[in-house]
Design an enzyme around this catalytic site. Structure first.
Site, mmCIF file in Angstrom:
data_model
loop_
_atom_site.group_PDB
_atom_site.id
_atom_site.type_symbol
_atom_site.label_atom_id
_atom_site.label_comp_id
_atom_site.label_asym_id
_atom_site.label_seq_id
_atom_site.Cartn_x
_atom_site.Cartn_y
_atom_site.Cartn_z
ATOM 1 N N GLU A 20 0.844 -1.206 0.000
ATOM 2 C CA GLU A 20 0.000 0.000 0.000
ATOM 3 C C GLU A 20 0.877 1.253 0.000
ATOM 4 O O GLU A 20 2.077 1.190 0.180
ATOM 5 C CB GLU A 20 -0.920 0.018 1.229
ATOM 6 C CG GLU A 20 -2.350 -0.449 0.952
ATOM 7 C CD GLU A 20 -3.167 0.590 0.175
ATOM 8 O OE1 GLU A 20 -2.592 1.611 -0.255
ATOM 9 O OE2 GLU A 20 -4.379 0.373 -0.014
ATOM 10 N N ASN A 104 -5.875 6.854 7.515
ATOM 11 C CA ASN A 104 -5.550 6.052 6.346
ATOM 12 C C ASN A 104 -4.421 6.654 5.515
ATOM 13 O O ASN A 104 -3.286 6.213 5.601
ATOM 14 C CB ASN A 104 -6.808 5.864 5.486
ATOM 15 C CG ASN A 104 -6.642 4.833 4.392
ATOM 16 O OD1 ASN A 104 -5.727 4.022 4.431
ATOM 17 N ND2 ASN A 104 -7.520 4.855 3.409
ATOM 18 N N ASN A 154 -9.979 7.543 0.897
ATOM 19 C CA ASN A 154 -8.862 6.740 0.408
ATOM 20 C C ASN A 154 -7.809 7.654 -0.217
ATOM 21 O O ASN A 154 -7.459 8.672 0.360
ATOM 22 C CB ASN A 154 -9.351 5.644 -0.542
ATOM 23 C CG ASN A 154 -9.043 4.257 -0.010
ATOM 24 O OD1 ASN A 154 -7.923 3.987 0.422
ATOM 25 N ND2 ASN A 154 -10.008 3.371 -0.028
ATOM 26 N N ASP A 200 -9.486 3.525 -4.975
ATOM 27 C CA ASP A 200 -8.646 3.387 -3.779
ATOM 28 C C ASP A 200 -7.502 4.403 -3.916
ATOM 29 O O ASP A 200 -7.742 5.594 -3.924
ATOM 30 C CB ASP A 200 -8.168 1.942 -3.661
ATOM 31 C CG ASP A 200 -7.697 1.591 -2.261
ATOM 32 O OD1 ASP A 200 -7.075 2.442 -1.607
ATOM 33 O OD2 ASP A 200 -7.935 0.450 -1.819
#
Length: 288
Positions: A20, A104, A154, A200
Site C-alpha cells: 500500500e 488512512n 482513500n 482506492d
C-alpha cells in the site's frame, strides 16, 4: 471514449503481505508492506531493501516533508510520526483526539501542508469504517479538520499549482475535489468524476488525468475530469494503489494483492505484488 491497454503489466516485486501507499522518492519506489510494519524501497534494478520497520500493522502510509524527512501515518494508533536524521521516530502530530476510527492516507503539498484522511466517527455495528474526515497539519504544527462525511476516505493527490486536492471516496464511487486556500483550508467541494468502480489509491499525470486503483474490479483506470475513461490496466488480483515513477516518471506502479476481506488482511498469505506498465504521461503534483 474508452481505450483499454493492450499490454499486460509486468511484476516489479512480489512476496509482499499487502502493498500500500506506493511513493516514488529519491530514485526508488517505496511501498508500505501492511501486516508486517515494513516500509520497503525497490530500485530500478529490482533490488529491494527494508528501509524502516514501524510498530504498526495496518493501516499506515507515508510521504515526505519538503526538507526530506519521512512522515508515517500510524493509522490505528492515531499518530503522525516523523523520522529524524538519526533514524529515530518521533511524534509529529497527535490525531487521537480527532477520531475514533483509523487514519488512512497522507499527502504533503508543495508548501509543506500535510493532509491526512480516514478517521471520523466510530463505525456502526458490522462496519469497519465510519464516515471519513480530512485533517490539515500546517508547517507550524497546528492541526485542524478541513473536511468531513467522506464516504470511505482513500487516496489523495494535490495538483501542481497547490490549488486543488482530489480524494477518492471509495464507497461513493467517485473522485471528489476541493479548492485549497492560501492557509490550507478546503472549500468548494464538488464531484471531480463519477466512476463505475471503487477508487482506492490515486495519482495525477501531466495531462490532467487521474489514475485510480480498484480492488473488486482488479484494475487500474485512467480518467479525465468528468469521468471519461482513457485507459484501463487489468490484473489478476485486487489493485489497491498506484503511483507514477521511474526516471521519466512515466511508469505506472500498481500495488496488488488477493483480497479476502478485512478480517484476513494480516494473514500469512504473501500474494502482494508491485506491477509496472508504461503510461502515456508523466507524474505531476503530490504525492511525488
Amino acid at each position: 471514449m474508452r481505450i483499454s491497454s493492450g499490454d499486460k503489466p509486468y511484476i516489479v516485486m512480489e512476496g509482499l503481505a499487502f502493498g500500500e501507499s506506493p511513493r516514488w522518492h529519491d530514485g526508488r519506489l517505496w511501498v508500505c508492506n501492511w501486516g508486517t510494519g515494513e516500509i520497503i524501497a525497490v530500485d530500478a534494478g529490482g533490488s529491494r531493501k527494508i528501509m524502516l520497520t514501524i510498530p504498526a500493522v495496518l493501516p499506515y502510509s507515508i510521504d515526505w516533508l519538503p526538507d526530506g524527512r519521512l512522515l508515517v501515518v500510524s493509522g490505528r494508533e492515531g499518530l503522525l510520526l516523523r523520522q529524524e536524521a538519526d533514524g529515530s521516530l518521533v511524534i509529529h502530530a497527535d490525531l487521537r483526539g480527532l477520531s475514533k476510527s483509523p487514519w488512512n492516507e497522507i499527502v504533503v503539498d508543495g508548501r509543506g501542508n500535510i493532509y491526512v484522511n480516514g478517521g471520523g466517527p466510530a463505525p456502526a455495528t458490522g462496519q469497519h469504517f465510519g464516515p471519513g474526515t480530512i485533517v490539515l497539519v500546517t508547517p507550524d504544527g497546528a492541526v485542524r479538520q478541513v473536511a468531513d462525511t467522506i464516504a470511505f476516505a482513500n487516496g489523495m493527490a494535490v495538483t501542481p499549482d497547490n490549488k486543488t486536492l482530489i480524494i477518492a471516496e471509495s464507497h461513493a464511487n467517485r473522485l471528489t475535489a476541493f479548492d485549497i486556500a492560501a492557509d490550507g483550508s478546503l472549500s468548494n467541494r464538488r464531484t471531480w468524476a463519477d466512476l463505475d468502480g471503487y477508487p482506492d489509491g490515486i495519482c495525477l499525470d501531466a495531462d490532467g488525468a487521474v489514475w485510480y486503483a480498484d480492488v473488486p474490479n482488479k484494475h487500474c483506470v485512467r480518467v479525465r475530469e468528468g469521468g471519461d475513461v482513457l485507459q484501463t490496466v487489468t490484473a489478476d488480483r485486487g489493485c489497491f494503489a498506484c503511483m507514477l515513477g521511474a526516471a521519466d516518471r512515466k511508469t505506472l506502479f500498481i500495488t496488488a494483492a488477493e483480497w479476502r476481506g478485512f478480517e484476513h488482511m494480516t494473514s500469512e498469505a504473501r500474494t502482494g505484488q508491485v506491477l509496472g506498465i508504461e503510461a502515456p504521461a508523466p507524474s505531476v503534483g503530490w504525492p511525488g
